[in-house]
Design a protein around this motif. Structure first.
Motif, PDB file in Angstrom:
ATOM      1  N   ILE A 163       0.611  -1.397  -0.011  1.00 21.96           N
ATOM      2  CA  ILE A 163      -0.091   0.054   0.002  1.00 21.96           C
ATOM      3  C   ILE A 163       0.986   1.317  -0.030  1.00 21.96           C
ATOM      4  O   ILE A 163       0.612   2.154  -0.846  1.00 21.96           O
ATOM      5  N   LEU A 164       2.027   1.178   0.950  1.00 18.50           N
ATOM      6  CA  LEU A 164       2.855   2.446   0.739  1.00 18.50           C
ATOM      7  C   LEU A 164       3.501   2.635  -0.402  1.00 18.50           C
ATOM      8  O   LEU A 164       3.840   3.880  -1.039  1.00 18.50           O
ATOM      9  N   ALA A 165       3.822   1.512  -1.189  1.00 23.17           N
ATOM     10  CA  ALA A 165       4.436   1.639  -2.581  1.00 23.17           C
ATOM     11  C   ALA A 165       3.280   2.066  -3.405  1.00 23.17           C
ATOM     12  O   ALA A 165       3.819   3.054  -4.342  1.00 23.17           O
ATOM     13  N   LYS A 166       2.023   1.754  -3.551  1.00 25.07           N
ATOM     14  CA  LYS A 166       1.148   2.273  -4.414  1.00 25.07           C
ATOM     15  C   LYS A 166       0.986   3.453  -4.197  1.00 25.07           C
ATOM     16  O   LYS A 166       0.702   4.497  -5.158  1.00 25.07           O
ATOM     17  N   ILE A 167       0.926   4.113  -2.855  1.00 28.76           N
ATOM     18  CA  ILE A 167       0.852   5.411  -2.666  1.00 28.76           C
ATOM     19  C   ILE A 167       2.000   6.295  -3.388  1.00 28.76           C
ATOM     20  O   ILE A 167       1.645   7.505  -3.962  1.00 28.76           O
ATOM     21  N   GLU A 168       3.254   5.939  -3.296  1.00 33.26           N
ATOM     22  CA  GLU A 168       4.229   6.515  -3.979  1.00 33.26           C
ATOM     23  C   GLU A 168       3.856   6.544  -5.691  1.00 33.26           C
ATOM     24  O   GLU A 168       4.097   7.468  -6.310  1.00 33.26           O
ATOM     25  N   ALA A 169       3.357   5.413  -6.070  1.00 31.64           N
ATOM     26  CA  ALA A 169       2.950   5.501  -7.508  1.00 31.64           C
ATOM     27  C   ALA A 169       2.131   6.372  -7.942  1.00 31.64           C
ATOM     28  O   ALA A 169       2.080   7.155  -8.865  1.00 31.64           O
ATOM     29  N   ASN A 170       1.043   6.574  -7.077  1.00 31.92           N
ATOM     30  CA  ASN A 170      -0.212   7.345  -7.171  1.00 31.92           C
ATOM     31  C   ASN A 170       0.190   8.873  -7.098  1.00 31.92           C
ATOM     32  O   ASN A 170       0.119   9.473  -8.219  1.00 31.92           O
ATOM     33  N   ALA A 171       1.258   9.171  -6.131  1.00 30.21           N
ATOM     34  CA  ALA A 171       1.933  10.553  -6.248  1.00 30.21           C
ATOM     35  C   ALA A 171       2.535  10.978  -7.388  1.00 30.21           C
ATOM     36  O   ALA A 171       2.773  12.138  -7.808  1.00 30.21           O
TER      37      ALA A 171
END
Length: 303
Positions: free
Chosen positions: A168-176
């Motif tokens: 989830i934290l990695a996905k947040i980076e991708a979204n940003a």
């Protein structure tokens, strides 16, 4: 890449330990291990024309993960399969369906981390949704995450557990970053996977993927390697660096929810000519043919 709500899922029937309830009425106990500490294992299944593809392999991985976590009780494959069938029938589902199968350690007698507080058996959750493959086939954009995948000495990725905070934290980076997903490295700096899928690369006609050091033993990953062997497509399983990704002729990701999907950009670098490559297309067609002909039959024609 953002999944969209499908109106057909508004009145889903969900299966909680054998009880079929409307999605809005489904409730998991606050004493359940999945709520207390993410203490659960899970599988993603896909239904094709009444058949679940690779069901036995998925149930074997579920069982091995639960054994590794020392679950005191694990339902039999027959019991789990029966509950999946009941859920699909209740929702009148036959095709184009993704199933999230979750097995938790169960409800605790009091709040706490200790597995000895679990004295009533596991909780089985079957969530089936109308859901087509979730990735855009024209090509995905990835960025490399700052987070590193755990290795077997910390939290072994061979345990298909429900604690997804790292992803989830990695996905947040991708979204940003405006990317579709995040590529994740292992603790040594080699490619592990994305936040949600296994990764493959093609160079000079050879299909390459990472070793399962810091990525799960993906069912779709294994199927692609089997297809390569069956159709005389050279393949290689090895430690792969980011440089090998950047210079690849093709790249694609694999997973039950998204099947095979081309990757056309990584960290701002175009992969190949920026379109799905020939081996990606060929393997996608071979996979499609396989899912159209194989699988564990659960739903008859009358449904």
């Amino acid at each position: 890449m953002l999944q969209q709500f499908d109106e057909r899922n508004r009145d889903l029937i969900v299966n909680l330990n054998g009880t079929l309830v409307h999605r809005d009425e489904a409730g998991v106990s606050p004493f359940d291990s999945v709520v207390q500490g993410g203490d659960a294992v899970w599988e993603g299944l896909r239904l094709y024309d009444g058949r679940i593809f690779k069901l036995r392999e998925h149930l074997a991985r579920l069982r091995s993960s639960a054994l590794a976590l020392a679950f005191a009780e694990i339902p039999s494959d027959k019991e789990i399969t029966q509950e999946i069938r009941r859920t699909l029938i209740a929702n009148r589902m036959r095709d184009g369906v993704h199933i999230r199968l979750t097995l938790t350690r169960g409800v605790k007698v009091t709040s706490g981390m200790d597995p000895r507080l679990n004295q009533s058996g596991p909780t089985l959750i079957v969530l089936a949704e109308h859901k087509a493959p979730v990735y855009d086939r024209s090509g995905l954009r990835l960025i490399t995450s700052s987070l590193r995948r755990f290795g077997p000495d910390t939290l072994d990725p061979k345990i298909h557990h429900a604690n997804l905070l790292q992803s989830i934290l990695a996905k947040i980076e991708a979204n940003a970053a405006g990317a579709d997903d995040a590529l994740m490295l292992d603790q040594r700096g080699f490619i592990a996977e994305t936040n949600a899928t296994n990764l493959f690369f093609v160079r000079a006609g050879v299909v390459m993927t990472s070793r399962t050091v810091a990525c799960p033993e993906g069912i779709t990953r294994a199927t692609v390697l089997e297809l390569c062997a069956e159709h005389d497509i050279p393949s290689r399983v090895d430690d792969l660096s980011l440089t090998e990704a950047y210079r690849a002729d093709e790249a694609f990701c694999t997973g039950t929810m998204g099947e095979l999907a081309s990757v056309t950009e990584i960290d701002g670098r175009m992969i190949g000519d920026g379109t799905p490559g020939p081996l990606t297309k060929r393997l996608s067609e071979l996979y499609k043919d396989l899912t159209a002909s194989e699988g564990f039959a659960l739903i008859g024609e009358e449904r």
